[in-house]
Design a protein around this motif. Structure first.
Motif, PDB file in Angstrom:
ATOM      1  N   ASP A 121       0.827  -1.206   0.000  1.00  0.00           N
ATOM      2  CA  ASP A 121       0.000   0.000   0.000  1.00  0.00           C
ATOM      3  C   ASP A 121       0.862   1.258   0.000  1.00  0.00           C
ATOM      4  N   LYS A 122       1.980   1.223   0.711  1.00  0.00           N
ATOM      5  CA  LYS A 122       2.888   2.371   0.714  1.00  0.00           C
ATOM      6  C   LYS A 122       3.462   2.637  -0.670  1.00  0.00           C
ATOM      7  N   VAL A 123       3.857   1.572  -1.349  1.00  0.00           N
ATOM      8  CA  VAL A 123       4.439   1.742  -2.686  1.00  0.00           C
ATOM      9  C   VAL A 123       3.414   2.328  -3.649  1.00  0.00           C
ATOM     10  N   GLN A 156      13.182   4.443  -1.444  1.00  0.00           N
ATOM     11  CA  GLN A 156      12.250   3.712  -0.584  1.00  0.00           C
ATOM     12  C   GLN A 156      11.464   2.679  -1.376  1.00  0.00           C
ATOM     13  N   VAL A 157      11.062   3.040  -2.590  1.00  0.00           N
ATOM     14  CA  VAL A 157      10.336   2.081  -3.433  1.00  0.00           C
ATOM     15  C   VAL A 157      11.212   0.878  -3.734  1.00  0.00           C
ATOM     16  N   ILE A 203       2.260 -12.091  -0.114  1.00  0.00           N
ATOM     17  CA  ILE A 203       1.459 -11.088  -0.795  1.00  0.00           C
ATOM     18  C   ILE A 203       2.242 -10.620  -2.021  1.00  0.00           C
ATOM     19  N   ALA A 204       1.614 -10.719  -3.179  1.00  0.00           N
ATOM     20  CA  ALA A 204       2.312 -10.331  -4.407  1.00  0.00           C
ATOM     21  C   ALA A 204       2.699  -8.860  -4.339  1.00  0.00           C
ATOM     22  N   LYS A 205       3.969  -8.579  -4.595  1.00  0.00           N
ATOM     23  CA  LYS A 205       4.407  -7.186  -4.556  1.00  0.00           C
ATOM     24  C   LYS A 205       3.887  -6.451  -5.792  1.00  0.00           C
ATOM     25  N   PRO A 206       3.760  -5.127  -5.718  1.00  0.00           N
ATOM     26  CA  PRO A 206       3.164  -4.379  -6.841  1.00  0.00           C
ATOM     27  C   PRO A 206       4.006  -4.482  -8.104  1.00  0.00           C
TER      28      PRO A 206
END
Length: 550
Positions: free
Chosen positions: A455-457, A485-486, A534-537
């Motif tokens: 969610d942050k990304v 950070q990303v 959880i699949a990353k974005p």
């Protein structure tokens, strides 16, 4: 950073004493380099880069504690007498005057009360041993939770686990040497474990103790193993461990400019060595302060060992606590057959003890088999990005803590006014209930943290600023993350669960799939399926959410 100078500094004139000394030094250096290759070796390795992260200091604490143990141990051997011969004590400790005791106990009393600085040295030695084992355990947990044991560091993991186990047993032997009532209780504990071995137990006990317990040879034998054999093996393993760390280069956490092919940090000389030297003296100072203000192993409070007595509050050092807990909670089961008695109440814990430690050894190879990953890894995982592994590690720690409580059930009962039987039954149930609960909780916590990172990304971090939209709704403004950070939140590798091969081959013949393959697929699904991560974005999701509106 490099610096250059225009000319060598000095006050000597050409052909003077200083220039002759410099020429002689250069000649000696060339002679040594021509026969050892030290210059090329030093030039390529002394500027080696080491990453800078606080968690890497855990291994340094273990190393420095080991050095302190060796230094103080050498000093103590100058005064300790490893003999079970009986003497009558006539020393400054009045309560024991005229008491018959072993030479080992008498010499330890002599060190404690008559040798200048002797008691401090004993305390420093014992505290350094406690810190050494604790630092090794925490260091290995750091390696476990971050995945630093993966290829090419599996061998180093085995070396580290062996060092931990050897350190535990050497510590047990060390606090058994004074031959006081507390350590004698521990040796009686060891005798019971040896006697529980089927068929050969009694023969092993007679061999180890040199006769019926307590025998006459156990202290000299423990001294030889404690001072020579195990420290020698540990020193060799430690050198091998450091050589492999140097050869494989240090792992590092994901960050800007960090890849599997480089190391971002400080050079070994002069920066890293200067900081390491200061840290060594800091560790030494802290251990000395601990030894000065907190008494440990006060043998005069227990008196010399007698086989017909047992000390109250008899507890091993903390790292052997879970073995004590296994014995205390085990029912007194026995099997009598063919004229022999198998004491399951002792033998089963004796078997479980190495199995728990063996699980530490085996895990890197189990995970490698499940993932099928053969590539090298120099970038560390964040524990949240490996929920199953982190859950297993937390469950292992929970099991240890439950058994440690079982090993101190008498202290818990007396200090908190609880029933000893209730504590024992709580621990018996807890070893089967607590680790699974901790595993599930830790896994769910890791998945929740993964969702938050995703969610942050995609949406940025909360700013605390509330805005009212034109149609009346209130929303919180989110600030987008920086690219650094990303990268940190998305750099980890995510495996895909393994799949069974087609039921038939290309010729239409039914394919036989082994049970082991099916088991591996099920494990892979639990590790890397929808319930395991959880699949990353993706790049498309990130571009879509950051291109215009949040």
């Amino acid at each position: 950073m490099t610096t250059t100078t225009d000319a060598p500094r000095g006050t000597g004139t050409p052909g003077g004493p200083s220039s002759k000394a410099a020429a002689a030094g250069q000649a000696a250096a060339r002679w040594a380099d021509g026969r050892t290759g030290l210059y090329a070796l030093a030039r390529s390795n002394l500027r080696k880069i080491f990453p800078d992260h606080w968690s890497f200091m855990l291994g340094e604490i273990a190393l420095y504690s080991f050095v302190i143990i060796i230094l103080t141990g050498v000093w103590l051997t100058l005064f300790f007498v490893p003999s079970m011969g009986e003497v009558v004590y006539h020393g400054p400790y009045t309560p024991l005057n005229g008491v018959t005791m072993s030479e080992a106990y008498a010499s330890t009393m002599h060190i404690s009360f008559e040798v200048r600085g002797g008691l401090l040295m004993r305390q420093v030695h014992h505290w350094a041993a406690l810190v050494f084992v604790g630092a090794m355990l925490v260091h290995m947990m750091r390696i476990f939770f971050t995945g630093a044991f993966r290829k090419p560091r599996e061998l180093n993991w085995l070396i580290g686990a062996t060092l931990l186990i050897l350190g535990m047993f050497d510590g047990f032997m060390g606090y058994s040497l004074p031959d006081d009532l507390l350590s004698g209780t521990g040796l009686r504990f060891m005798e019971g474990a040896i006697l529980s071995v089927p068929i050969v137990g009694s023969y092993l006990s007679m061999f180890v103790y040199g006769g019926e317990f307590p025998g006459s040879a156990i202290i000299p034998r423990l001294f030889t193993v404690h001072v020579l054999l195990i420290p020698g093996i540990m020193a060799g393993l430690l050198v091998a461990h450091l050589m492999l760390v140097f050869y494989h280069k240090h792992t590092q956490f994901a960050g800007a400019g960090k890849t599997n092919r480089n190391v971002v940090g400080m050079p070994l000389l002069p920066i890293y060595m200067a900081k390491a030297g200061g840290f060594f003296f800091l560790v030494f100072g802290v251990i000395c302060v601990m030894a000065s203000v907190a008494s440990v192993n006060s043998i005069w409070a227990y008196g010399p060992y007698r086989a017909d007595q047992v000390s109250t509050d008899a507890q091993p050092d903390w790292y052997m606590g879970y073995s004590e807990g296994l014995l205390r909670i085990m029912p007194g089961w026995e099997i009598r057959a063919w004229g022999h008695t198998l004491v399951l109440g002792v033998f089963i814990p004796l078997v479980v003890f190495p199995l728990v430690l063996g699980a530490l050894w085996a895990y890197p190879f189990i995970e490698s088999w499940v993932t099928g990953d053969k590539s090298e890894h120099h970038i560390l995982d964040r524990p949240r990005n490996a929920p199953i592994r982190t859950g297993f590690g937390a469950a292992w720690i929970a099991l240890y803590m439950v058994l440690l409580a079982g090993g101190g059930n008498d202290l818990l009962a007396t200090h908190f006014s609880l029933s000893l039987n209730s504590i024992t039954w709580a621990v018996r149930i807890g070893i089967f209930v607590v680790p699974p609960i901790v595993f599930v909780f830790t896994k769910r916590l890791c998945l929740g943290l993964q969702r938050r990172d995703k969610d942050k990304v995609l949406h940025g971090h909360e700013s605390g600023i509330i805005e009212r939209l034109p149609y009346g709704a209130y929303v919180e403004v989110h600030h987008p993350l920086s690219q650094t950070q990303v990268h940190m939140l998305t750099a980890h590798k995510q495996y895909q669960p393994a799949e069974l091969p087609p039921s038939v081959d290309e010729n239409g013949v039914e394919r036989k799939v082994s049970r082991l393959t099916k088991f591996r697929v099920r494990l892979s699904e639990s590790y890397f399926g929808e319930s395991g991560q959880i699949a990353k974005p993706t790049a498309e999701e990130y571009n879509e959410t950051t291109s215009g509106h949040h």
